[in-house]
Design a protein around this motif. Structure first.
Motif, short mmCIF file in Angstrom:
data_model
loop_
_atom_site.label_atom_id
_atom_site.label_comp_id
_atom_site.label_asym_id
_atom_site.label_seq_id
_atom_site.Cartn_x
_atom_site.Cartn_y
_atom_site.Cartn_z
N ARG A 138 0.84 -1.21 0.00
CA ARG A 138 0.00 0.00 0.00
C ARG A 138 0.87 1.26 0.00
O ARG A 138 0.57 2.22 -0.70
N ARG A 139 1.96 1.24 0.78
CA ARG A 139 2.86 2.38 0.83
C ARG A 139 3.51 2.60 -0.54
O ARG A 139 3.58 3.73 -1.02
N LYS A 140 3.97 1.52 -1.16
CA LYS A 140 4.57 1.66 -2.49
C LYS A 140 3.54 2.18 -3.51
O LYS A 140 3.86 3.02 -4.35
N GLU A 141 2.31 1.71 -3.42
CA GLU A 141 1.27 2.15 -4.34
C GLU A 141 0.96 3.64 -4.13
O GLU A 141 0.77 4.38 -5.09
N ARG A 142 0.92 4.07 -2.86
CA ARG A 142 0.70 5.50 -2.59
C ARG A 142 1.84 6.34 -3.15
O ARG A 142 1.61 7.39 -3.74
N GLU A 143 3.09 5.87 -2.96
CA GLU A 143 4.24 6.61 -3.49
C GLU A 143 4.18 6.67 -5.02
O GLU A 143 4.44 7.70 -5.61
N ARG A 144 3.82 5.56 -5.65
CA ARG A 144 3.71 5.52 -7.11
C ARG A 144 2.60 6.46 -7.59
O ARG A 144 2.77 7.19 -8.56
#
Length: 132
Positions: free
Chosen positions: A63-69
Protein backbone atom coordinates in the motif's frame (compact mmCIF):
# COMPACT_ATOMS: atom_id res chain seq x y z
CA UNK A 1 -7.14 -39.58 25.33
CA UNK A 2 -9.72 -38.98 22.64
CA UNK A 3 -6.92 -37.89 20.33
CA UNK A 4 -5.10 -41.22 20.78
CA UNK A 5 -8.30 -43.20 20.30
CA UNK A 6 -9.20 -41.33 17.06
CA UNK A 7 -5.64 -41.58 15.76
CA UNK A 8 -5.26 -45.27 16.42
CA UNK A 9 -8.71 -46.06 15.05
CA UNK A 10 -7.92 -44.17 11.81
CA UNK A 11 -4.54 -45.95 11.47
CA UNK A 12 -6.10 -49.36 12.05
CA UNK A 13 -8.79 -48.73 9.42
CA UNK A 14 -6.17 -47.59 6.89
CA UNK A 15 -4.16 -50.74 7.48
CA UNK A 16 -7.26 -52.93 7.29
CA UNK A 17 -7.35 -54.12 10.91
CA UNK A 18 -10.29 -54.27 13.26
CA UNK A 19 -10.64 -50.81 14.82
CA UNK A 20 -12.50 -52.19 17.87
CA UNK A 21 -9.29 -53.72 19.24
CA UNK A 22 -7.69 -50.37 20.28
CA UNK A 23 -6.70 -50.57 23.94
CA UNK A 24 -6.93 -47.46 26.13
CA UNK A 25 -3.69 -45.70 27.02
CA UNK A 26 -2.24 -45.63 30.49
CA UNK A 27 -2.07 -42.28 32.25
CA UNK A 28 1.63 -41.60 31.60
CA UNK A 29 1.35 -42.31 27.87
CA UNK A 30 -1.79 -40.14 27.67
CA UNK A 31 0.00 -37.28 29.47
CA UNK A 32 2.97 -37.60 27.10
CA UNK A 33 0.72 -37.59 24.01
CA UNK A 34 -1.22 -34.63 25.42
CA UNK A 35 2.00 -32.68 26.02
CA UNK A 36 3.16 -33.52 22.50
CA UNK A 37 -0.18 -32.40 21.07
CA UNK A 38 -0.07 -29.19 23.11
CA UNK A 39 3.49 -28.48 21.92
CA UNK A 40 2.54 -29.09 18.29
CA UNK A 41 -0.53 -26.89 18.66
CA UNK A 42 1.60 -24.11 20.19
CA UNK A 43 4.08 -24.30 17.32
CA UNK A 44 1.23 -24.33 14.80
CA UNK A 45 -0.41 -21.25 16.39
CA UNK A 46 2.90 -19.37 16.51
CA UNK A 47 3.65 -20.26 12.87
CA UNK A 48 0.18 -19.16 11.76
CA UNK A 49 0.61 -15.92 13.73
CA UNK A 50 3.94 -15.29 12.00
CA UNK A 51 2.34 -15.91 8.61
CA UNK A 52 -0.51 -13.50 9.35
CA UNK A 53 1.86 -10.82 10.65
CA UNK A 54 4.12 -11.21 7.60
CA UNK A 55 1.08 -10.97 5.32
CA UNK A 56 -0.05 -7.74 7.05
CA UNK A 57 3.46 -6.30 6.86
CA UNK A 58 3.68 -7.13 3.16
CA UNK A 59 0.26 -5.59 2.48
CA UNK A 60 1.23 -2.40 4.33
CA UNK A 61 4.45 -2.24 2.29
CA UNK A 62 2.49 -2.73 -0.95
CA UNK A 63 0.00 0.00 0.00
CA UNK A 64 2.86 2.38 0.83
CA UNK A 65 4.57 1.66 -2.49
CA UNK A 66 1.27 2.15 -4.34
CA UNK A 67 0.70 5.50 -2.59
CA UNK A 68 4.24 6.61 -3.49
CA UNK A 69 3.71 5.52 -7.11
CA UNK A 70 0.36 7.33 -7.22
CA UNK A 71 1.90 10.48 -5.72
CA UNK A 72 4.77 10.38 -8.22
CA UNK A 73 2.29 9.86 -11.08
CA UNK A 74 0.22 12.85 -9.96
CA UNK A 75 3.34 15.00 -9.65
CA UNK A 76 4.41 14.02 -13.17
CA UNK A 77 0.94 14.71 -14.53
CA UNK A 78 0.93 18.14 -12.84
CA UNK A 79 4.38 18.86 -14.29
CA UNK A 80 3.21 17.82 -17.77
CA UNK A 81 0.16 20.08 -17.44
CA UNK A 82 2.38 22.95 -16.33
CA UNK A 83 4.77 22.36 -19.24
CA UNK A 84 1.84 22.18 -21.67
CA UNK A 85 0.62 25.59 -20.48
CA UNK A 86 4.15 27.02 -20.76
CA UNK A 87 4.47 25.59 -24.27
CA UNK A 88 1.16 27.08 -25.26
CA UNK A 89 2.23 30.50 -23.95
CA UNK A 90 5.54 30.25 -25.81
CA UNK A 91 3.76 29.26 -29.02
CA UNK A 92 1.48 32.28 -28.68
CA UNK A 93 4.52 34.53 -28.18
CA UNK A 94 6.31 32.99 -31.17
CA UNK A 95 3.26 33.43 -33.39
CA UNK A 96 2.81 37.04 -32.22
CA UNK A 97 6.48 37.94 -32.67
CA UNK A 98 6.63 37.46 -36.48
CA UNK A 99 3.42 39.43 -36.88
CA UNK A 100 4.76 42.26 -34.76
CA UNK A 101 8.06 42.34 -36.65
CA UNK A 102 6.21 42.22 -39.98
CA UNK A 103 4.06 45.19 -38.92
CA UNK A 104 7.15 47.12 -37.82
CA UNK A 105 8.86 46.31 -41.12
CA UNK A 106 5.85 47.55 -43.11
CA UNK A 107 5.70 50.73 -41.04
CA UNK A 108 9.38 51.37 -41.72
CA UNK A 109 8.84 50.84 -45.45
CA UNK A 110 5.89 53.26 -45.38
CA UNK A 111 8.03 55.91 -43.67
CA UNK A 112 10.70 55.43 -46.34
CA UNK A 113 8.12 55.76 -49.14
CA UNK A 114 6.66 58.89 -47.52
CA UNK A 115 10.13 60.33 -47.10
CA UNK A 116 10.87 59.66 -50.78
CA UNK A 117 7.55 61.20 -51.86
CA UNK A 118 8.10 64.23 -49.70
CA UNK A 119 11.57 64.66 -51.13
CA UNK A 120 10.26 64.59 -54.74
CA UNK A 121 7.21 66.75 -54.27
CA UNK A 122 7.60 69.60 -51.85
CA UNK A 123 4.35 70.46 -50.21
CA UNK A 124 2.56 73.06 -52.22
CA UNK A 125 0.63 75.92 -50.77
CA UNK A 126 -2.94 75.07 -50.21
CA UNK A 127 -5.03 76.17 -53.08
CA UNK A 128 -8.32 77.82 -52.50
CA UNK A 129 -11.19 76.16 -54.07
CA UNK A 130 -13.58 78.36 -56.05
CA UNK A 131 -16.76 79.13 -54.29
CA UNK A 132 -19.93 78.65 -56.10
Amino acid sequence: MVYHWAEMRAKMRLMGFNAQAVKPLNEDAAAELGAELLGEATIFVVACGCLVLEYWRHQAHQRRKERERHTAWNAMRDEVDHLALALEALQDRVQAAPLQSAVEELQAQMREVRAQLCARDPPSAPQATPKE
